[in-house]
Design an enzyme around this catalytic site. Structure first.
Site, PDB file in Angstrom:
ATOM      1  N   ASP A 130       0.965  -1.260   0.099  1.00 46.05           N
ATOM      2  CA  ASP A 130      -0.078  -0.165  -0.168  1.00 46.05           C
ATOM      3  C   ASP A 130       0.877   1.332   0.135  1.00 46.05           C
ATOM      4  O   ASP A 130       0.558   2.216  -0.819  1.00 46.05           O
ATOM      5  CB  ASP A 130      -1.112   0.217   1.348  1.00 46.05           C
ATOM      6  CG  ASP A 130      -1.708   1.335   1.456  1.00 46.05           C
ATOM      7  OD1 ASP A 130      -2.476   1.379   0.445  1.00 46.05           O
ATOM      8  OD2 ASP A 130      -1.495   1.920   2.328  1.00 46.05           O
TER       9      ASP A 130
ATOM     10  N   GLU B 170      -2.067  -5.284  -3.518  1.00 44.32           N
ATOM     11  CA  GLU B 170      -1.118  -4.573  -2.759  1.00 44.32           C
ATOM     12  C   GLU B 170      -0.094  -5.514  -2.322  1.00 44.32           C
ATOM     13  O   GLU B 170       1.203  -5.128  -2.349  1.00 44.32           O
ATOM     14  CB  GLU B 170      -1.683  -3.874  -1.557  1.00 44.32           C
ATOM     15  CG  GLU B 170      -2.613  -2.896  -2.056  1.00 44.32           C
ATOM     16  CD  GLU B 170      -3.573  -2.411  -0.799  1.00 44.32           C
ATOM     17  OE1 GLU B 170      -4.142  -1.019  -1.161  1.00 44.32           O
ATOM     18  OE2 GLU B 170      -3.726  -2.669   0.035  1.00 44.32           O
TER      19      GLU B 170
END
EC number: 3.1.26.3
Length: 227
Positions: free
Chosen positions: A49, A121
């Protein structure tokens, strides 16, 4: 470690061949499959992320060098939000190789937006750890591709625009009411009604409340603008 044929195919779709194949295996392992000897992808998701955020921050800056911070922020948010990550995960078919526990498998985990977004992610982090920032950046820009170029249009927040329209005319902010929910728990559909003084209530349906609210705000704005 030797990758399965399915994970080798994912490597090809990602455009990155892993020096440490175990990283890719961990990136597609959901917590429902974790054990004392098998790591899941949650820590990788946390790292991925942040890597995605840095790449997208630079991408929106480079794409429009005259944009203000107020213009850049919603574009950035549109590119890194979970829905976008899930869309990219579907694009490379991460769902097909997710390692899931039985409960998640039965409940349709391969199609769940949250699981797909998290796995995307985690894959970003796996590439970053395997080959460094430049390799992760190249993969992200390749997979996000056209999304960066069209982000200005996509990032227009219809709910914010509708609220600003109402405030400019001294009206109360629009209200969003959930009027129906259908479909199974793993793939629900929400129907949201937007209510605004002086306007006919408008409804829209989508796979999440957020998406339905954005859709109905966009529909109401379009009707207002078209008279």
């Amino acid at each position: 470690m030797k990758l399965s044929a399915e994970l080798k195919a994912l490597e090809a779709r990602l455009g990155h061949e892993f020096s440490d194949p175990g990283l890719l295996v961990r990136a597609v392992t959901h917590s429902s499959m974790s054990s004392a000897t098998r790591d899941d992808n949650q820590r990788l998701e946390f790292l991925g992320d942040r890597v995605l955020g840095l790449v997208m921050a630079q991408a929106v800056l480079d794409h429009d060098r005259a944009a203000t911070e107020g213009q850049l922020a919603p574009r950035f948010n549109a590119l890194v939000r979970k829905e976008t990550c899930a869309d990219v995960a579907r694009q490379v078919d991460i769902g097909a190789v997710l390692k899931l526990g039985r409960s998640e498998m039965v409940s349709g985990g391969r199609r769940k937006q949250a699981l797909l977004g998290d796995a995307m992610e985690a894959v970003i982090a796996a590439v970053y750890l395997d080959a460094g920032f430049d390799a992760a950046k190249a993969m992200i820009l390749r997979l996000w591709g056209e999304r960066v170029r069209r982000v200005e249009a996509d990032a227009r927040d219809a709910k914010t625009a509708l609220q600003e329209w109402a405030q400019a005319r001294g009206l109360q902010p629009p209200r969003y009411v959930e009027v129906a929910r259908s479909g199974p728990d793993h793939a629900p559909q929400f129907t949201i009604e937007a209510q605004l003084d002086g306007q006919t209530p408008t409804q829209a349906t989508a796979g999440s409340k957020r998406q339905a609210e954005q859709a109905v705000a966009k529909a109401l704005l379009a009707r207002i603008e078209n008279g």
